[in-house]
Design a protein around this motif. Structure first.
Motif, PDB file in Angstrom:
ATOM      1  N   GLU A  34      -9.410  -4.606   3.122  1.00 35.30           N
ATOM      2  CA  GLU A  34      -9.587  -5.499   1.862  1.00 35.30           C
ATOM      3  C   GLU A  34      -8.675  -5.080   0.587  1.00 35.30           C
ATOM      4  OE1 GLU A  34     -13.895  -5.307   1.190  1.00 35.30           O
ATOM      5  OE2 GLU A  34     -14.261  -6.978   2.538  1.00 35.30           O
ATOM      6  N   GLU A  35      -7.809  -4.544   1.062  1.00 36.57           N
ATOM      7  CA  GLU A  35      -6.967  -4.043  -0.202  1.00 36.57           C
ATOM      8  C   GLU A  35      -5.637  -5.067  -0.358  1.00 36.57           C
ATOM      9  OE1 GLU A  35      -6.684  -2.756   3.079  1.00 36.57           O
ATOM     10  OE2 GLU A  35      -7.103  -0.603   3.031  1.00 36.57           O
ATOM     11  N   TYR A  36      -6.140  -6.295  -0.576  1.00 34.67           N
ATOM     12  CA  TYR A  36      -5.335  -7.212  -0.896  1.00 34.67           C
ATOM     13  C   TYR A  36      -4.476  -7.226  -1.970  1.00 34.67           C
ATOM     14  CZ  TYR A  36      -7.667  -9.744   2.905  1.00 34.67           C
ATOM     15  OH  TYR A  36      -8.118 -10.016   4.369  1.00 34.67           O
ATOM     16  N   ARG A  37      -5.091  -6.986  -3.096  1.00 31.33           N
ATOM     17  CA  ARG A  37      -4.480  -6.683  -4.627  1.00 31.33           C
ATOM     18  C   ARG A  37      -3.546  -5.665  -4.309  1.00 31.33           C
ATOM     19  NH1 ARG A  37      -8.620  -6.818  -9.118  1.00 31.33           N
ATOM     20  NH2 ARG A  37      -9.769  -5.754  -7.537  1.00 31.33           N
ATOM     21  N   SER A  38      -4.034  -4.464  -3.928  1.00 34.22           N
ATOM     22  CA  SER A  38      -3.493  -3.080  -3.729  1.00 34.22           C
ATOM     23  C   SER A  38      -2.148  -3.049  -3.030  1.00 34.22           C
ATOM     24  CB  SER A  38      -4.320  -2.028  -3.179  1.00 34.22           C
ATOM     25  OG  SER A  38      -5.309  -2.033  -4.123  1.00 34.22           O
ATOM     26  N   SER A  39      -2.173  -3.849  -1.883  1.00 34.13           N
ATOM     27  CA  SER A  39      -1.246  -4.238  -1.113  1.00 34.13           C
ATOM     28  C   SER A  39       0.002  -4.770  -1.663  1.00 34.13           C
ATOM     29  CB  SER A  39      -1.657  -4.490   0.279  1.00 34.13           C
ATOM     30  OG  SER A  39      -0.544  -5.105   1.009  1.00 34.13           O
ATOM     31  N   GLU A  40      -0.433  -6.070  -2.451  1.00 39.27           N
ATOM     32  CA  GLU A  40       0.490  -6.713  -3.077  1.00 39.27           C
ATOM     33  C   GLU A  40       1.067  -6.189  -4.145  1.00 39.27           C
ATOM     34  OE1 GLU A  40       2.983  -9.779  -3.522  1.00 39.27           O
ATOM     35  OE2 GLU A  40       1.627  -9.690  -2.061  1.00 39.27           O
ATOM     36  N   GLU A  41       0.433  -5.008  -4.895  1.00 35.42           N
ATOM     37  CA  GLU A  41       1.218  -4.499  -5.992  1.00 35.42           C
ATOM     38  C   GLU A  41       2.205  -3.584  -5.586  1.00 35.42           C
ATOM     39  OE1 GLU A  41       0.937  -4.443  -9.014  1.00 35.42           O
ATOM     40  OE2 GLU A  41      -0.954  -5.675  -9.575  1.00 35.42           O
ATOM     41  N   HIS A  42       1.936  -2.959  -4.130  1.00 37.30           N
ATOM     42  CA  HIS A  42       3.056  -2.139  -3.576  1.00 37.30           C
ATOM     43  C   HIS A  42       4.152  -2.740  -3.319  1.00 37.30           C
ATOM     44  CE1 HIS A  42       0.913   2.226  -2.892  1.00 37.30           C
ATOM     45  NE2 HIS A  42       0.091   1.311  -3.659  1.00 37.30           N
ATOM     46  N   ALA A  43       3.902  -4.135  -2.642  1.00 40.24           N
ATOM     47  CA  ALA A  43       4.973  -4.975  -1.927  1.00 40.24           C
ATOM     48  C   ALA A  43       5.664  -5.306  -3.065  1.00 40.24           C
ATOM     49  CB  ALA A  43       4.287  -6.253  -1.442  1.00 40.24           C
ATOM     50  N   ARG A  44       5.012  -5.907  -4.339  1.00 36.29           N
ATOM     51  CA  ARG A  44       5.893  -6.417  -5.473  1.00 36.29           C
ATOM     52  C   ARG A  44       6.737  -5.278  -5.829  1.00 36.29           C
ATOM     53  NH1 ARG A  44       1.845  -7.814  -8.422  1.00 36.29           N
ATOM     54  NH2 ARG A  44       1.643  -9.732  -7.318  1.00 36.29           N
ATOM     55  N   LEU A  45       6.307  -4.131  -6.187  1.00 32.91           N
ATOM     56  CA  LEU A  45       7.117  -2.952  -6.722  1.00 32.91           C
ATOM     57  C   LEU A  45       8.172  -2.497  -5.728  1.00 32.91           C
ATOM     58  CD1 LEU A  45       7.897  -1.382  -9.126  1.00 32.91           C
ATOM     59  CD2 LEU A  45       6.220   0.376  -7.935  1.00 32.91           C
ATOM     60  N   LEU A  46       8.135  -2.475  -4.478  1.00 32.27           N
ATOM     61  CA  LEU A  46       8.990  -2.559  -3.430  1.00 32.27           C
ATOM     62  C   LEU A  46      10.212  -3.250  -3.586  1.00 32.27           C
ATOM     63  CD1 LEU A  46       7.126  -1.529  -0.316  1.00 32.27           C
ATOM     64  CD2 LEU A  46       8.580  -0.235  -1.136  1.00 32.27           C
ATOM     65  N   GLU A  47       9.873  -4.856  -3.844  1.00 36.97           N
ATOM     66  CA  GLU A  47      10.789  -5.534  -3.920  1.00 36.97           C
ATOM     67  C   GLU A  47      11.718  -5.504  -5.351  1.00 36.97           C
ATOM     68  OE1 GLU A  47       8.885  -9.454  -1.435  1.00 36.97           O
ATOM     69  OE2 GLU A  47       8.428  -9.177  -3.644  1.00 36.97           O
ATOM     70  N   GLN A  48      10.908  -5.374  -6.292  1.00 34.20           N
ATOM     71  CA  GLN A  48      11.665  -5.034  -7.692  1.00 34.20           C
ATOM     72  C   GLN A  48      12.563  -3.913  -7.226  1.00 34.20           C
ATOM     73  OE1 GLN A  48       8.239  -4.396 -10.524  1.00 34.20           O
ATOM     74  NE2 GLN A  48       7.753  -6.518 -10.483  1.00 34.20           N
ATOM     75  N   ASP A  49      12.218  -2.774  -6.777  1.00 30.71           N
ATOM     76  CA  ASP A  49      13.092  -1.834  -6.533  1.00 30.71           C
ATOM     77  C   ASP A  49      14.301  -1.936  -5.492  1.00 30.71           C
ATOM     78  OD1 ASP A  49      12.930   1.152  -8.058  1.00 30.71           O
ATOM     79  OD2 ASP A  49      13.381   1.683  -6.153  1.00 30.71           O
ATOM     80  N   GLY A  50      14.256  -3.025  -4.777  1.00 32.29           N
ATOM     81  CA  GLY A  50      15.400  -3.317  -4.012  1.00 32.29           C
ATOM     82  C   GLY A  50      15.142  -2.985  -2.483  1.00 32.29           C
ATOM     83  N   PHE A  51      13.912  -2.889  -2.144  1.00 27.51           N
ATOM     84  CA  PHE A  51      13.824  -2.601  -0.613  1.00 27.51           C
ATOM     85  C   PHE A  51      13.680  -3.878   0.194  1.00 27.51           C
ATOM     86  CE2 PHE A  51      12.162   1.357  -2.241  1.00 27.51           C
ATOM     87  CZ  PHE A  51      12.414   2.246  -1.226  1.00 27.51           C
ATOM     88  N   ARG A  52      13.930  -3.982   1.377  1.00 24.83           N
ATOM     89  CA  ARG A  52      13.522  -5.164   2.038  1.00 24.83           C
ATOM     90  C   ARG A  52      12.094  -5.071   2.635  1.00 24.83           C
ATOM     91  NH1 ARG A  52      18.483  -2.855   3.771  1.00 24.83           N
ATOM     92  NH2 ARG A  52      17.542  -1.777   5.449  1.00 24.83           N
ATOM     93  N   VAL A  53      11.382  -6.088   2.353  1.00 22.53           N
ATOM     94  CA  VAL A  53      10.021  -5.847   2.372  1.00 22.53           C
ATOM     95  C   VAL A  53       9.451  -6.743   3.550  1.00 22.53           C
ATOM     96  CG1 VAL A  53       7.866  -6.127   0.909  1.00 22.53           C
ATOM     97  CG2 VAL A  53       9.675  -5.187  -0.063  1.00 22.53           C
ATOM     98  N   GLU A  54       8.346  -6.230   4.389  1.00 20.54           N
ATOM     99  CA  GLU A  54       7.706  -6.958   5.285  1.00 20.54           C
ATOM    100  C   GLU A  54       6.067  -6.860   5.278  1.00 20.54           C
ATOM    101  OE1 GLU A  54       8.494  -6.632   9.525  1.00 20.54           O
ATOM    102  OE2 GLU A  54      10.656  -5.881   9.095  1.00 20.54           O
ATOM    103  N   ARG A  55       5.465  -7.874   4.885  1.00 24.14           N
ATOM    104  CA  ARG A  55       4.128  -7.995   4.573  1.00 24.14           C
ATOM    105  C   ARG A  55       3.396  -8.168   5.999  1.00 24.14           C
ATOM    106  NH1 ARG A  55       6.413  -9.897   0.279  1.00 24.14           N
ATOM    107  NH2 ARG A  55       5.264  -9.556  -2.171  1.00 24.14           N
ATOM    108  N   GLY A  56       2.288  -7.690   6.173  1.00 23.16           N
ATOM    109  CA  GLY A  56       1.401  -7.938   7.241  1.00 23.16           C
ATOM    110  C   GLY A  56       1.938  -7.449   8.500  1.00 23.16           C
ATOM    111  N   ILE A  57       2.394  -6.346   8.693  1.00 21.20           N
ATOM    112  CA  ILE A  57       2.947  -5.733   9.713  1.00 21.20           C
ATOM    113  C   ILE A  57       2.152  -5.058  10.706  1.00 21.20           C
ATOM    114  CG2 ILE A  57       5.358  -4.941   8.536  1.00 21.20           C
ATOM    115  CD1 ILE A  57       3.837  -1.955   8.451  1.00 21.20           C
ATOM    116  N   ALA A  58       2.215  -5.259  11.897  1.00 21.83           N
ATOM    117  CA  ALA A  58       1.499  -4.941  13.032  1.00 21.83           C
ATOM    118  C   ALA A  58       0.058  -5.956  13.074  1.00 21.83           C
ATOM    119  CB  ALA A  58       0.769  -3.341  12.890  1.00 21.83           C
TER     120      ALA A  58
END
Length: 474
Positions: A34-58
């Motif tokens: 149920e970590e929807y907000r937590s996961s999105e916070e991680h994804a957003r900072l990854l994108e801001q830092d220049g990573f290629r991001v995939e959500r919902g893996i596996a």
């Protein structure tokens, strides 16, 4: 600190954004899947830092992966961000004071775990780019470690198939290389079905599913004398069949958590527990259906990786806690028992010290006897990828795991310092591997030798789906 390293400078320059991330995750404690907000916070900072991001893996809605770099070996740094139920607590005070009655809290420090791992990955990314080096670094944001076994589902889906080395850490009272001992486990529901009847007028016509659960529990308790001393079995009745004592319960469910030192030991124990369930059903003329919910493999160690990480820890030295950090830690220690503090030292093979609130050393390799250990889904990853973990000192010595005291310390300066310390060690370990491919080859050879003739069997069968919340199954 004993020495310096250019990549440690990168960690220091980037740390504040990740301290803020950790604090935000602490403020929004979310449990398994149920970590929807937590996961999105991680994804957003990854994108801001220049990573290629995939959500919902596996196929897991709250799992996220960020990758950076080109060609060369793939180094995975594993993070988590799930919380625990019932541990809501105000930050920074040595007094139990829930923010929300019955609410969630980060009682295992996963707000720090994910943020620290991402900080390490971001530092490696920047270092590779600045120096024109080949290699890829990936941050895996893994949900539901607390009983949800997401990494097992991720292994099953193949997201680690092209990874060369996996690195992780976990908050602790002391800093050092994790002793790679854990228990393989399966969490299994046993659903009994009987026949309802009036408990007084026609009891002979009823067949009690609750009786079957109770008989199963008795049978497993007798089995404890005849299983390995390292094994553990726990249970909870999750459905007692209703609250009316004048009705013979037609249904009942008990959930078992079976743990063994190795995968073969676990599989043998699970088979025995299932036979006891069948026997309970036979005695009560009910039927039983078992359902695996989750499962973790035991950790597979790796000597070359552990020695490499330990060398980086010794080079860096212990965390830089100051007098204020120490004073706050000692206030928390006033809420612990003497047994809590002694157990904390003993777990890491250390002699108890008086008047010590925080870690001031690196505990030795292979510390502790490994007799009191739990389970982790990092274990499943370690069967398919050479894996190493460290323990990072982020809280007062003696802090009970999964406690309000641990939650309360999750935003302190000492927690941030311990997180930064762990990030530096993981980043420099990853960089060493990328700069010297022979280290990767040595780790892979060690991994292959340890598996030997023991084939990997994922403790999560292919037909078991992740226990996602109902709203995710639309």
């Amino acid at each position: 600190m004993k020495n310096s390293s250019p990549i440690w400078d990168v960690v220091e320059n980037k740390r504040h954004a990740f301290f803020d991330l950790s604090d935000r995750i602490w403020d929004m404690p979310e449990t398994n899947y149920e970590e929807y907000r937590s996961s999105e916070e991680h994804a957003r900072l990854l994108e801001q830092d220049g990573f290629r991001v995939e959500r919902g893996i596996a196929g897991l809605p709250t799992a996220v992966m960020g990758e950076a770099g080109e060609d060369g070996p793939v180094i995975a740094i594993l993070g988590e961000f799930d919380a625990l139920p019932g541990l809501s607590q105000e930050a920074g005070i040595a007094e139990q004071r829930p923010l929300v009655d019955g609410g969630n809290g980060h009682g295992c420090g996963h707000n720090l775990l994910g943020s620290g791992s991402m900080l390490a990955a971001a530092a490696v990314k920047d270092y590779l780019a600045a120096n024109g080096l080949k290699g890829r670094v990936r941050y895996y944001g893994c949900p539901a470690e607390e009983g949800g076994s997401s990494k097992g589902f991720m292994v099953r889906s193949g997201v680690f198939d092209d990874v060369d080395i996996a690195i992780s850490w976990h908050p602790a009272a002391f800093a050092g290389v994790n002793n790679p001992i854990s228990l393989a486990c399966n969490e299994i529901n046993f659903h009994f079905t009987g026949r309802a009847s009036h408990a007084s007028a026609t009891p002979h016509l009823g067949r009690s599913a609750l009786d079957a659960v109770e008989l199963m529990n008795v049978g497993v308790n007798y089995m404890r004398e005849h299983m390995p001393s390292s094994a553990r079995i726990h249970y909870a009745i999750t459905d007692a069949g209703g609250a009316a004592p004048n009705v013979v319960q037609a249904r009942a469910t008990v959930r078992y958590l079976v743990r063994g030192r190795t995968l073969p030991e676990l599989l043998s124990l699970v088979a025995r527990v299932k036979k006891i369930a069948d026997g309970a059903a036979l005695m009560t003329e009910t039927t039983v259906r078992s359902e695996i919910v989750s499962g973790d493999a035991n950790l597979v160690g790796n000597t070359p990786l552990e020695e490499l990480m330990y060398a980086n820890l010794e080079r860096l030295g212990p965390p830089d806690f100051d007098d204020r950090d120490e004073a706050i830690a000692r206030k928390f220690q006033e809420t612990f028992s003497a047994e809590d503090v002694a157990a904390s030292y003993g777990r890491f093979g250390l002699k108890p010290q008086k008047n010590q609130g925080l870690c001031n050393l690196i505990f030795p390799l292979n510390a502790g006897d490994g007799t009191l250990v739990g389970s982790t889904d990092v274990g499943t990853v370690s069967w398919v990828v050479p894996t190493v973990q460290m323990r990072g000192a982020t809280y007062a010595i003696g802090t009970p795991g999964h406690s309000w005291q641990l939650v309360a310390q999750g935003k302190l300066a000492a927690a941030h310092k311990g997180m930064e310390h762990a990030a530096k060690v993981m980043a420099s370990t990853a960089l060493d591997l990328l700069l010297d491919p022979s280290l990767i080859e040595a780790a892979k050879a060690d991994h292959k030798g340890r598996l030997g003739e023991t084939p990997f069997v994922n403790p999560i069968p292919d037909d078991v789906e992740p226990p996602l919340p109902e709203k995710n199954n639309d």
